[in-house]
Design an enzyme around this catalytic site. Structure first.
Site, short mmCIF file in Angstrom:
data_model
loop_
_atom_site.label_atom_id
_atom_site.label_comp_id
_atom_site.label_asym_id
_atom_site.label_seq_id
_atom_site.Cartn_x
_atom_site.Cartn_y
_atom_site.Cartn_z
CE LYS A 10 -3.63 -2.74 2.00
NZ LYS A 10 -4.86 -2.81 2.77
CG HIS A 95 -6.95 -3.33 -2.81
ND1 HIS A 95 -7.51 -2.53 -1.84
CD2 HIS A 95 -6.27 -4.31 -2.15
CE1 HIS A 95 -7.18 -3.00 -0.65
NE2 HIS A 95 -6.43 -4.08 -0.81
N GLY A 173 -7.48 -4.70 6.99
CA GLY A 173 -6.88 -3.73 7.91
C GLY A 173 -7.65 -3.58 9.21
P1 PGA Z 1 -4.49 -6.36 5.41
O1 PGA Z 1 -4.71 -5.88 3.89
O2 PGA Z 1 -3.72 -7.65 5.35
O3 PGA Z 1 -3.73 -5.24 6.04
O4 PGA Z 1 -5.85 -6.55 6.00
C1 PGA Z 1 -4.94 -6.82 2.86
C2 PGA Z 1 -5.12 -6.09 1.55
O5 PGA Z 1 -5.77 -5.04 1.54
O6 PGA Z 1 -4.64 -6.53 0.49
#
Ligand code: PGA
Length: 250
Positions: A10, A95, A173
């Site tokens: 990200k 995404h 997240g």
């Molecule tokens: P996360 O994100 O593992 O931090 O939940 C996964 C993603 O958005 O690809």
């Protein structure tokens, strides 16, 4: 089928942090190789630099997005062919953060997939329902409509250039992971859709990743399910040890 674990960094890590993480990954992989396919998806500015760092390494490079257009007057965009020429193999498309925050509709996502395939990039196509959609009993319907918008309109897709990431929006997240059973229910449904569309041979060979608060402690339970063939990892991909222990669980 070789499982695939991808790290979605990200909008995190400055230059020295990105280099540091890649060097830790390389060192740890040298000492203790892994058997699944491993991909990291850094921010655009580090792609060319990390492509050099990753020469002769088993880690592949992915991008987090690409433009829907081929080239031209699109200020701020990065094209699929630029990514390919910089050493990228995979691109994450659709995404939920792109869908929710940046207006990537199914139609835009389809165009991005077409550009990626034209540039010989492999697509990690994301899908997933919100909590309200799940609570209303519509999870499979939502995922199907997101996937159909692409697979029914993109003839070039096959088991080599398509990976699907099921990422329930409520799990991204949030620290709230889908249980292996909740994830597998959707993965089974996705597998059925793929087999109906591509035929059993291709449909069964397309890899399905789970994503959403996947970490070193819950990964093994998820990956034990027959139709979970890897993970798309956000937060836990920012620490070498966490990311590699997820990959080792795969
Ligand atoms: P996360 O994100 O593992 O931090 O939940 C996964 C993603 O958005 O690809």
């Amino acid at each position: 089928m070789q499982n695939i674990v991808a790290g979605n960094w990200k909008m995190n890590l400055n230059k020295s942090e990105a280099l540091g993480l890649v060097n830790q990954l390389k060192t740890q992989l040298n000492e203790n190789p892994i058997h699944c396919e491993l991909v990291i998806c850094p921010s655009f500015p580090w792609i060319a630099l990390l492509a050099q760092e990753l020469q002769n390494s088993p880690i592949q490079l992915g991008a987090q997005n690409c433009a829907a257009q081929v080239s031209g007057a699109y200020t701020g965009e990065v094209s699929a062919s630029m990514l390919a020429s910089a050493g990228v193999s995979y691109v994450i498309i659709g995404h939920s953060e792109r869908r929710g925050l940046f207006g990537d509709t199914d139609a835009v996502i389809l165009e991005k997939c077409k550009r990626a395939l034209e540039a010989n990039l492999k697509v990690i196509l994301c899908c997933g329902e919100s909590l309200a959609e799940r609570d209303a009993g519509n999870a499979i319907e939502i995922v199907y409509s997101q996937l159909r918008a692409v697979i029914e309109n993109c003839a070039k897709l096959n088991a080599d250039n398509l990976v699907i990431a099921y990422e329930p929006v409520w799990a991204i997240g949030t620290g709230r992971t889908a249980s292996p059973e909740q994830a597998e229910e959707i993965h089974d449904a996705i597998r059925a859709l793929l087999c109906a569309h591509f035929g059993a041979e291709t449909g069964n060979a397309i890899r399905l990743q789970y994503g959403g608060s996947c970490n070193a402690s819950n990964a093994a339970g998820l990956f034990a399910k027959a139709n979970i063939n890897g993970g798309l990892i956000g937060g836990a991909s920012l620490k070498a040890e966490d990311f590699l222990s997820i990959a080792r669980a795969c």
